[in-house]
Design a protein around this motif. Structure first.
Motif, PDB file in Angstrom:
ATOM      1  N   PRO A  44     -37.854 -92.780  25.691  1.00 36.72           N
ATOM      2  CA  PRO A  44     -37.338 -91.502  26.206  1.00 36.72           C
ATOM      3  C   PRO A  44     -36.335 -90.858  25.256  1.00 36.72           C
ATOM      4  CG  PRO A  44     -37.395 -93.141  27.954  1.00 36.72           C
ATOM      5  CD  PRO A  44     -37.702 -93.869  26.680  1.00 36.72           C
ATOM      6  N   GLU A  45     -35.493 -91.668  24.614  1.00 33.16           N
ATOM      7  CA  GLU A  45     -34.487 -91.125  23.709  1.00 33.16           C
ATOM      8  C   GLU A  45     -35.145 -90.486  22.484  1.00 33.16           C
ATOM      9  OE1 GLU A  45     -33.005 -94.080  26.370  1.00 33.16           O
ATOM     10  OE2 GLU A  45     -34.539 -94.280  24.807  1.00 33.16           O
ATOM     11  N   ALA A  46     -36.126 -91.170  21.912  1.00 35.50           N
ATOM     12  CA  ALA A  46     -36.769 -90.672  20.701  1.00 35.50           C
ATOM     13  C   ALA A  46     -37.606 -89.424  20.978  1.00 35.50           C
ATOM     14  CB  ALA A  46     -37.643 -91.763  20.087  1.00 35.50           C
ATOM     15  N   ARG A  47     -38.296 -89.409  22.104  1.00 34.36           N
ATOM     16  CA  ARG A  47     -39.227 -88.321  22.387  1.00 34.36           C
ATOM     17  C   ARG A  47     -38.565 -87.085  22.998  1.00 34.36           C
ATOM     18  NH1 ARG A  47     -44.746 -89.466  22.071  1.00 34.36           N
ATOM     19  NH2 ARG A  47     -44.984 -91.018  20.413  1.00 34.36           N
ATOM     20  N   THR A  48     -37.293 -87.152  23.343  1.00 32.87           N
ATOM     21  CA  THR A  48     -36.620 -85.973  23.878  1.00 32.87           C
ATOM     22  C   THR A  48     -36.369 -84.972  22.749  1.00 32.87           C
ATOM     23  OG1 THR A  48     -35.505 -87.266  25.594  1.00 32.87           O
ATOM     24  CG2 THR A  48     -34.560 -85.113  25.047  1.00 32.87           C
ATOM     25  N   PRO A  49     -36.870 -83.743  22.851  1.00 33.39           N
ATOM     26  CA  PRO A  49     -36.649 -82.753  21.795  1.00 33.39           C
ATOM     27  C   PRO A  49     -35.161 -82.524  21.534  1.00 33.39           C
ATOM     28  CG  PRO A  49     -38.377 -82.003  23.279  1.00 33.39           C
ATOM     29  CD  PRO A  49     -37.761 -83.213  23.916  1.00 33.39           C
ATOM     30  N   ASP A  50     -34.797 -82.547  20.259  1.00 32.28           N
ATOM     31  CA  ASP A  50     -33.394 -82.420  19.863  1.00 32.28           C
ATOM     32  C   ASP A  50     -33.266 -81.278  18.852  1.00 32.28           C
ATOM     33  OD1 ASP A  50     -30.814 -82.651  18.963  1.00 32.28           O
ATOM     34  OD2 ASP A  50     -31.025 -84.685  18.159  1.00 32.28           O
ATOM     35  N   PRO A  51     -32.598 -80.171  19.204  1.00 34.57           N
ATOM     36  CA  PRO A  51     -32.506 -79.029  18.287  1.00 34.57           C
ATOM     37  C   PRO A  51     -31.751 -79.329  17.008  1.00 34.57           C
ATOM     38  CG  PRO A  51     -31.091 -78.698  20.194  1.00 34.57           C
ATOM     39  CD  PRO A  51     -31.931 -79.889  20.497  1.00 34.57           C
ATOM     40  N   GLN A  52     -30.916 -80.377  16.995  1.00 29.83           N
ATOM     41  CA  GLN A  52     -30.237 -80.750  15.762  1.00 29.83           C
ATOM     42  C   GLN A  52     -31.234 -81.115  14.665  1.00 29.83           C
ATOM     43  OE1 GLN A  52     -26.942 -80.653  14.885  1.00 29.83           O
ATOM     44  NE2 GLN A  52     -26.648 -79.599  16.852  1.00 29.83           N
ATOM     45  N   ARG A  53     -32.431 -81.495  15.078  1.00 30.48           N
ATOM     46  CA  ARG A  53     -33.470 -81.840  14.102  1.00 30.48           C
ATOM     47  C   ARG A  53     -33.932 -80.608  13.313  1.00 30.48           C
ATOM     48  NH1 ARG A  53     -36.471 -86.456  14.184  1.00 30.48           N
ATOM     49  NH2 ARG A  53     -35.590 -88.155  15.399  1.00 30.48           N
ATOM     50  N   LEU A  54     -33.745 -79.413  13.867  1.00 26.80           N
ATOM     51  CA  LEU A  54     -34.049 -78.203  13.116  1.00 26.80           C
ATOM     52  C   LEU A  54     -33.149 -78.106  11.885  1.00 26.80           C
ATOM     53  CD1 LEU A  54     -34.374 -75.666  16.083  1.00 26.80           C
ATOM     54  CD2 LEU A  54     -36.259 -76.686  14.777  1.00 26.80           C
ATOM     55  N   LEU A  55     -31.882 -78.448  12.055  1.00 27.40           N
ATOM     56  CA  LEU A  55     -30.955 -78.440  10.927  1.00 27.40           C
ATOM     57  C   LEU A  55     -31.309 -79.525   9.916  1.00 27.40           C
ATOM     58  CD1 LEU A  55     -27.555 -77.898  12.781  1.00 27.40           C
ATOM     59  CD2 LEU A  55     -28.846 -76.230  11.437  1.00 27.40           C
ATOM     60  N   HIS A  56     -31.686 -80.687  10.437  1.00 23.70           N
ATOM     61  CA  HIS A  56     -32.110 -81.774   9.545  1.00 23.70           C
ATOM     62  C   HIS A  56     -33.326 -81.313   8.734  1.00 23.70           C
ATOM     63  CE1 HIS A  56     -32.657 -86.429   9.143  1.00 23.70           C
ATOM     64  NE2 HIS A  56     -32.833 -85.806   7.996  1.00 23.70           N
ATOM     65  N   GLY A  57     -34.253 -80.605   9.391  1.00 21.84           N
ATOM     66  CA  GLY A  57     -35.434 -80.099   8.705  1.00 21.84           C
ATOM     67  C   GLY A  57     -35.084 -79.114   7.609  1.00 21.84           C
ATOM     68  N   TYR A  58     -34.109 -78.254   7.884  1.00 22.65           N
ATOM     69  CA  TYR A  58     -33.663 -77.293   6.868  1.00 22.65           C
ATOM     70  C   TYR A  58     -33.153 -78.033   5.640  1.00 22.65           C
ATOM     71  CZ  TYR A  58     -30.574 -74.138   4.362  1.00 22.65           C
ATOM     72  OH  TYR A  58     -29.943 -73.431   3.365  1.00 22.65           O
ATOM     73  N   HIS A  59     -32.287 -79.015   5.829  1.00 24.32           N
ATOM     74  CA  HIS A  59     -31.698 -79.725   4.695  1.00 24.32           C
ATOM     75  C   HIS A  59     -32.749 -80.575   3.971  1.00 24.32           C
ATOM     76  CE1 HIS A  59     -27.654 -78.369   5.465  1.00 24.32           C
ATOM     77  NE2 HIS A  59     -27.739 -78.760   6.728  1.00 24.32           N
ATOM     78  N   ALA A  60     -33.684 -81.151   4.703  1.00 20.92           N
ATOM     79  CA  ALA A  60     -34.764 -81.905   4.064  1.00 20.92           C
ATOM     80  C   ALA A  60     -35.642 -80.979   3.222  1.00 20.92           C
ATOM     81  CB  ALA A  60     -35.606 -82.621   5.125  1.00 20.92           C
TER      82      ALA A  60
END
Length: 452
Positions: free
Chosen positions: A152-168
């Motif tokens: 449940p923790e991993a599959r919950t959508p997390d908008p902070q990942r958008l920022l991680h995607g930008y930096h990646a």
């Protein structure tokens, strides 16, 4: 180079008009306030690409539409944060450079190199949930949305990942630019790599073409060709513009023209699942000045393509719109001609690119999602045949590939079998051609181009 600026109120209103339209394949973010904060943060970040670079790519795609260039678009099915490493990025760039060198010789044309990378961190899914052993959780939508682990923790959508995607993406583009301008792309090195590929006994059928390229290289050297000018190359970044919470904040105003550009990538495409004529994704790409693509399956109708052209390319500007066809090896010869004729009736000059991957996916007897290399080749062959018969231009190929020696697609000179898939099946979404299969495809397409 023009400088992109943040969007003013007028442009916010224009871009925000599509916020009221239906948007398929969007995450169900649990915290809307957190999403809003991430959008504001993204909007303040530096652009990843510039308007002038996008315009250069538009011109190259226009040349491909006229038969004066050929487009090679390739990279991961879905990038992952874990694989944003120097080695993985280098291997993908190396594979694309090797393929481009072979295609350049086969086509006798410049090859436009477009990486499916630096932003391909999200994927559409056929179901919003996944069930295992009676437990149902949100589907994995790519690292920019959630994690692959089935918790449940991993599959919950997390908008902070958008920022991680930008930096990646920024890290990836930084390294790609270093590779393609710092000597790594030297045509002599690339040719030496391809000679190593031919030395593999499984690839001896391509010796003739490799010898011809070798003779051409020696001829150029004897004539005093400036090989120093061939130490660098242009390389563009592309991804599916799926997550509007990422693409909208990354859209900026070109200070020179006042036009909107999505600065997350040079080339943005709309997928088969999100190309609804009244949907937000089509509306979004209609408002930006990047060159854009639309995926078309065998389900696309003549009316669909005519209306897509009217909405996205009303001015009929060559290079603006690319149709990426994904029909399947067994359907391309039947489904593609009607679509091409429908486009011709509109008077638009679109760039035609073949995606021979997505229409040829199946589940193997061992349970792995895979593709047969022979089906991939056959769809490209059918794509060329249709355009040859209609007198139109086959402008390029779009391939899911990796520079690593994975075992995800069966067939090819290596004769990967179903039983081999478990050895190195690493994709979290769709199967990719490995390094050897990618180069083999390039040699086969070069043969098609040489006889076209």
């Amino acid at each position: 180079m023009t400088t992109p600026t943040t969007i003013d109120e007028h442009h916010h209103a224009s871009l925000g008009a599509n916020a009221k339209l239906p948007a398929a394949q969007q995450p169900e973010w649990p915290d809307q306030a957190a999403v809003q904060e991430v959008r504001r943060t993204l909007a303040a970040q530096p652009p990843l690409v510039f308007a002038g670079e996008c315009d250069v790519l538009t011109n190259h795609l226009a040349a491909a539409a006229r038969g004066e260039a050929f487009v090679l678009q390739g990279g991961d099915c879905a990038e992952t944060f874990e694989n944003v490493t120097a080695e993985n990025i280098r291997n993908r760039v190396k594979t694309l450079l090797q393929m481009a060198a072979v295609l350049t010789y086969g086509a006798s044309l410049p090859v436009v190199k477009v990486g499916r990378m630096a932003g391909q961190f999200a994927k559409p899914r056929s179901s919003t949930t996944e069930t295992r052993d009676g437990v149902t959780l949100p589907a994995y939508r790519g690292d920019m949305v959630n994690a692959f682990d089935f918790t449940p923790e991993a599959r919950t959508p997390d908008p902070q990942r958008l920022l991680h995607g930008y930096h990646a993406s920024a890290s990836t583009l930084n390294l790609v630019r270093a590779f393609t301008t710092g000597g790594f792309a030297d045509l002599r090195h690339v040719h030496d790599w391809n000679r190593g590929f031919i030395a593999n006994t499984a690839n001896t059928r391509y010796e003739g073409l490799a010898r011809d390229i070798d003779k051409a290289m020696r001829f150029m050297s004897a004539c005093g060709a400036d090989f120093d000018a061939m130490r660098t190359t242009e390389f563009f970044a592309a991804h599916e513009g799926l997550l509007l919470d990422y693409e909208r904040p990354m859209t900026r105003v070109d200070s020179r023209t006042g036009d909107l550009y999505d600065t997350a990538g040079h080339f943005i495409w709309v997928g088969e699942r999100t190309r609804g004529l009244s949907d937000a994704h089509v509306d979004f790409v209609s408002r930006i000045q990047n060159p854009v693509g639309v995926k078309l399956s065998q389900n696309a109708s003549a009316d669909d393509v005519a209306e897509l052209i009217e909405r996205i390319d009303p001015q009929r500007r060559p290079g603006r719109l690319t149709f990426i066809t994904r029909m399947g090896a067994g359907r391309v010869r039947e489904a593609l001609p009607g679509i091409v004729e429908a486009v011709r009736r509109t008077g638009a000059t679109v760039t035609w690119i073949c995606d021979p991957m997505h229409g040829n996916t199946f589940t193997s007897a061992s349970g792995y999602k895979t593709r047969d290399f022979e089906d991939v080749v056959e769809e490209v062959r059918g794509f060329f045949e249709v355009h040859r018969e209609l007198g139109t231009v086959p402008g390029g190929i779009h391939v899911e590939l990796t520079g690593n020696d994975v075992t995800e697609c069966v067939g090819g000179a290596e004769r990967i079998a179903d039983a081999d898939l478990s050895q190195r099946y690493e994709s979290l979404c769709d199967p990719r051609l490995n390094h050897q299969q990618s180069l083999e495809l390039a040699f086969l397409v070069a043969e098609m181009l040489a006889t076209d």
